[in-house]
Design a protein around this motif. Structure first.
Motif, PDB file in Angstrom:
ATOM      1  N   ASP A 151      24.298   6.183 -31.412  1.00  0.00           N
ATOM      2  CA  ASP A 151      24.616   7.589 -31.666  1.00  0.00           C
ATOM      3  C   ASP A 151      23.524   8.458 -31.061  1.00  0.00           C
ATOM      4  N   PHE A 191      21.742  12.360 -30.958  1.00  0.00           N
ATOM      5  CA  PHE A 191      21.541  13.555 -31.773  1.00  0.00           C
ATOM      6  C   PHE A 191      20.794  14.601 -30.946  1.00  0.00           C
ATOM      7  N   ARG A 236      27.941  17.601 -42.238  1.00  0.00           N
ATOM      8  CA  ARG A 236      27.777  16.864 -40.981  1.00  0.00           C
ATOM      9  C   ARG A 236      26.504  17.295 -40.261  1.00  0.00           C
ATOM     10  N   GLU A 271      22.984  14.971 -39.561  1.00  0.00           N
ATOM     11  CA  GLU A 271      22.365  14.782 -38.250  1.00  0.00           C
ATOM     12  C   GLU A 271      20.846  14.815 -38.342  1.00  0.00           C
ATOM     13  N   ARG A 299      19.729  11.543 -38.850  1.00  0.00           N
ATOM     14  CA  ARG A 299      20.228  10.665 -37.791  1.00  0.00           C
ATOM     15  C   ARG A 299      21.384   9.793 -38.307  1.00  0.00           C
ATOM     16  N   ARG A 302      25.852   9.802 -38.982  1.00  0.00           N
ATOM     17  CA  ARG A 302      27.143  10.394 -38.665  1.00  0.00           C
ATOM     18  C   ARG A 302      28.126  10.062 -39.784  1.00  0.00           C
TER      19      ARG A 302
END
Length: 365
Positions: A180, A182, A253, A257, A260, A262
């Motif tokens: 993921d 960020f 959400r 973030e 870190r 989701r």
């Protein structure tokens, strides 16, 4: 937030180590590793105490296996002596963490748990018209070590306690990959950050629950949403205004973030509370609750496995009875009497080649 010091002497004291050994062996006395440790308990604990005091203790490697239900997950088991250390640490940390948890965080904690979480949600569903359910994608593999250690330091100031906590986190085995990105990340950021806590460690359960404590206070204090309940990484927000919930889901959400993490955006939808919600193993409405069908299927498969193991003389009736009683206790918190009577007819356990059988109703007595 108050910072706590002077904890190390309490943690490595003989009384605390002895209590940790007692907790670690609960329900596991028949296992070879436990028996070896218990056979020479005093010497084992003195050796462990000396290593901890001299700051030369190092955790061992994990034994791992994958499970596929309810979803694919890597389960990791630490060596038994390390589990004793985990209990030793949590004997001291648990009261401190519990003091700072949000009142409506229900995982791991005494006096909380799945049934209390279900009660809280049903009460809220009777007051609020809409509900949105959120959960974190690949939560345990995604927990960032550096952020977690920063959270330690905002609560604990004892250097040696922090050193042991860091050591346990740093010794986490490799978890499934999570890629993921960020804000501010480079192409290689997902490989540069140390992440993941092993599912199966006592410390992992508590630290994973603590990792989202800031979210609890953000939703209820920062956003002013009173209809909130969380069980580890599964949480629900309730309100009478649909627009408020849509805005809250977006802000959650954004907050995740910063950690870190989701959420499963594809699963997020605002629904009428009267339609019910799946949570902590139940399907819940304000007026009643039912056991989830997936939970029933999973337990039937477990019973089928226990019947095979019992027939082959690889498991004792006392072990089976404990598992049946645990699930029956969970089931009886819902409307389940007819279900239990029907399932009871399947709970016939027989040794081979003998014909003696355990009566199918005995687990329901």
């Amino acid at each position: 937030m108050k910072r706590y010091g002077g904890l190390w002497e309490q943690a490595v004291s003989w009384d605390n180590l002895l209590l940790a050994a007692r907790k670690a062996r609960r329900g596991k006395r028949d296992r070879a590793a436990v028996q070896r440790f218990e056979f020479d308990l005093e010497r084992q604990l003195l050796s462990l105490q000396r290593q901890l005091v001299d700051e030369v203790y190092r955790p061992g490697g994990f034994t791992t296996h994958w499970i596929s239900r309810p979803k694919a997950r890597l389960i990791s088991a630490a060596p038994y002596r390390d589990r004793v250390v985990h209990h030793m640490l949590m004997n001291v940390l648990e009261p401190i963490l519990d003091r700072h948890f949000h009142p409506h965080s229900y995982a791991c904690r005494k006096g909380k748990g799945t049934h209390a979480a279900a009660d809280r949600l049903q009460m809220l569903m009777g007051r609020c018209r809409y509900v949105v359910q959120l959960d974190v994608r690949k939560y345990f593999p995604s927990i960032d070590h550096q952020i977690l250690k920063g959270m330690f330091r905002r609560l604990i100031k004892d250097r040696r306690m922090l050193g042991l906590m860091d050591l346990i986190v740093d010794n986490s085995n490799r978890q499934e990959d999570v890629t993921d990105y960020f804000p501010g990340d480079t192409l290689f950021s997902p490989q540069e950050f140390r992440r993941g806590l092993p599912i199966g460690n006592l410390t992992s359960q508590w630290l994973a629950n603590w990792y989202l404590t800031g979210l609890d206070y953000y939703v209820t204090g920062g956003l002013g949403i009173g209809g909130y309940v969380r069980y580890c990484d599964d949480f629900l927000v309730l309100h009478n205004d649909k627009a408020v919930l849509l805005d809250t889901a977006f802000k959650v959400r954004v907050f995740l973030e910063r950690l870190r993490l989701r959420s499963h955006e594809d699963r997020e939808s605002v629904r009428p509370a009267r339609a019910g919600a799946a949570f902590v193993g139940y399907r819940l409405w304000s007026s009643h609750r039912l056991i989830r069908k997936s939970n029933i299927r999973q337990f039937r498969r477990r019973v089928a496995w226990m019947r095979r193991e019992y027939a082959a003389n690889r498991i004792e009736w006392s072990d089976i009875r404990l598992r049946l009683d645990s699930w029956i206790g969970h089931a009886r918190q819902a409307y389940s009497e007819r279900l239990l009577r029907r399932l009871g007819c399947e709970w016939v356990f027989a040794r081979k080649p003998t014909a003696g059988k355990i009566p199918p109703t005995c687990a329901l007595v």
